[in-house]
Write an enzyme that holds these catalytic residues in place. Structure first.
Site, short mmCIF file in Angstrom:
data_model
loop_
_atom_site.label_atom_id
_atom_site.label_comp_id
_atom_site.label_asym_id
_atom_site.label_seq_id
_atom_site.Cartn_x
_atom_site.Cartn_y
_atom_site.Cartn_z
N GLU A 199 85.12 -15.02 2.51
CA GLU A 199 83.78 -14.50 2.80
C GLU A 199 83.92 -13.22 3.64
O GLU A 199 83.28 -12.21 3.36
CB GLU A 199 82.99 -15.56 3.54
CG GLU A 199 81.53 -15.21 3.71
CD GLU A 199 80.78 -16.27 4.50
OE1 GLU A 199 79.55 -16.17 4.58
OE2 GLU A 199 81.44 -17.19 5.04
N ARG A 246 94.72 -29.98 1.19
CA ARG A 246 94.19 -31.19 0.58
C ARG A 246 94.64 -31.35 -0.86
O ARG A 246 94.63 -32.45 -1.40
CB ARG A 246 92.67 -31.23 0.72
CG ARG A 246 92.23 -31.49 2.17
CD ARG A 246 90.73 -31.58 2.33
NE ARG A 246 90.09 -30.28 2.16
CZ ARG A 246 89.74 -29.47 3.15
NH1 ARG A 246 89.96 -29.82 4.40
NH2 ARG A 246 89.16 -28.31 2.89
#
Lengths: 184, 244
Positions: free
Chosen positions: B162, B125
């Site tokens: 994560e 993006r």
């Protein structure tokens, strides 16, 4: 890199062509990869590239520019912004967060899938599909299908580079293809 | 009035966020407790309106008149990519030509006189917002990519996810020592990807002037992971706030 033989060859195309780097044996042996990242390092070449597309499509009632992930994301948005159209990313599976429609397409080995958000395009909109390069035409064909399934009219596909020997042009459901240069 | 711009050297300015208590926003929990909550659907719908309310109020108080429209075009998708995550979807911003143009204009206005020589955009993006900025400023655009996408010689930087790690790559030779760089992505969450991009650029001798994103999730404190580099964002979003 062969520039299109055209008696009305725009003088900007030569600079653009010369800014594209060819990387041999990528992603695998025997492939001569057309690397547009070097074009992006030349602000004039990049601007000229976008301008050539913008000049062609301004005033054509195009309200949608659909860019194919990921290098279509580099060329599509500047065109969309300049011609006053919306930009729609067409993405690999599971990247778009909302409700999507999917289109499978054939790779050399196996298949892949392109997705578009539901509701991004309205029936009757006039659309442009943008990618950096057209090879076999599989991705562009999937892109055209997605837009047509949503009711849009695909006006043209636009790429910087075509590999004509791979005959991608014949796979576009009769849609026209506009390119700046060929590579043989 | 210049657009809101937190910098790493100043404390994060909370005053632009909701005044509390607010009749719109019930008592909230820190997002660290909430980001993985499974929420029943009626609470998710409330969250949607709360998130919108927080974002809109963050743009009040004399900020740039373009911000409310930009903020209003961003769609929040609950439970993507997994339950409990409120995903900030900028694709709806891209469908609004005026909002997209204003977004780019706000970045260009900030950077056009800062002698930026390279805009580095993070896949994917960052590829949407970076090139229009680079074109308007007249500088180079460098894509920062996932592994094995860039042909030719690359340098790599690992960063934490994560669970596990990922890698970011940049072309050798794209950026020169002394280049003044801007790093662009649509959103900053934990700051892991931006910090990897900063390290890549600094390894080749560039000076990272600033990181710029459309959206920040401030509770994740990504601004603290930028090696002291300043962060500029247009919109702050409450990622994990929920009804108690």
């Amino acid at each position: 890199m062969a520039v299109c033989e055209d008696k009305e060859q725009d003088p900007r195309i030569q600079l653009i062509a010369s800014s594209i780097r060819v990387v041999p044996d990528f992603p695998k042996k025997g492939i001569m990869f057309q690397d547009i990242t070097t074009l992006l390092l030349d602000p004039k070449a990049f601007k000229d590239t976008v301008d050539l597309f913008v000049e062609r499509y301004t005033g054509n009632g195009i309200s949608v520019v659909a860019g194919v992930e990921a290098r279509g994301f580099i060329f599509g948005p500047p065109i969309a912004l300049a011609i006053g159209a919306k930009f729609i990313p067409l993405r690999k599976p599971r990247k778009l967060p909302g409700e999507v429609i999917s289109e499978n397409y054939v790779l050399e080995y196996g298949t892949d899938c392109l997705q578009m958000h539901v509701g991004a395009v309205q029936p009757g909109e006039r659309a442009l599909v943008v990618d950096d390069l057209v090879a076999t035409g599989g991705t562009l064909c999937a892109a055209i299908s997605l837009l047509e399934r949503a009711g849009a009219e695909v006006v043209e596909c636009a790429c910087v580079i075509e590999l004509p020997e791979l005959k991608g042009r014949e796979k576009l459901n009769g849609k026209p293809l506009y390119i700046l240069m060929e590579s043989h | 009035m210049p657009p809101y711009s937190p910098s790493a050297s100043a404390p994060l300015v909370r005053s632009l966020r909701l005044p509390s208590p607010s009749p719109l926003l019930p008592r909230t929990l820190p997002s660290s407790h909430l980001s993985r909550l499974r929420l029943p659907s009626f609470r998710r719908r409330l969250l949607l309106s709360v998130s919108t309310a927080v974002r809109a109020m963050a743009s009040e108080g004399g900020e740039d008149h373009r911000l409310p429209r930009i903020a209003s075009t961003i769609r929040v998708i609950p439970d993507f990519p997994k339950p409990g995550i409120m995903f900030q979807d900028i694709t709806t911003l891209l469908l609004d030509h005026e909002a997209f143009r204003d977004t780019i204009d706000m970045f260009v206005e900030r950077y056009r006189d800062k002698r930026i020589t390279v805009v580095a955009g993070i896949e994917a993006r960052g590829f949407i917002f970076g090139p229009p900025i680079a074109l308007a400023i007249g500088c180079k655009f460098v894509p920062m990519r996932k592994p094995k996408k860039l042909p030719g010689e690359v340098i790599s930087e690992e960063y934490s996810l994560e669970y596990g790690t990922d890698k970011m790559e940049m072309h050798v030779g794209a950026v020169q020592p002394g280049d003044r760089a801007l790093v662009i992505d649509d959103l900053i969450a934990t700051g892991g990807t931006l910090s990897a991009a900063i390290r890549l650029l600094e390894r080749v001798g560039a000076e990272v002037v600033e990181c710029a994103c459309v959206i920040e999730l401030p509770e994740l404190q990504g601004y603290q992971r930028l090696g002291g580099k300043p962060l500029f964002v247009l919109v702050k979003a409450a990622e994990g706030e929920a009804v108690v």
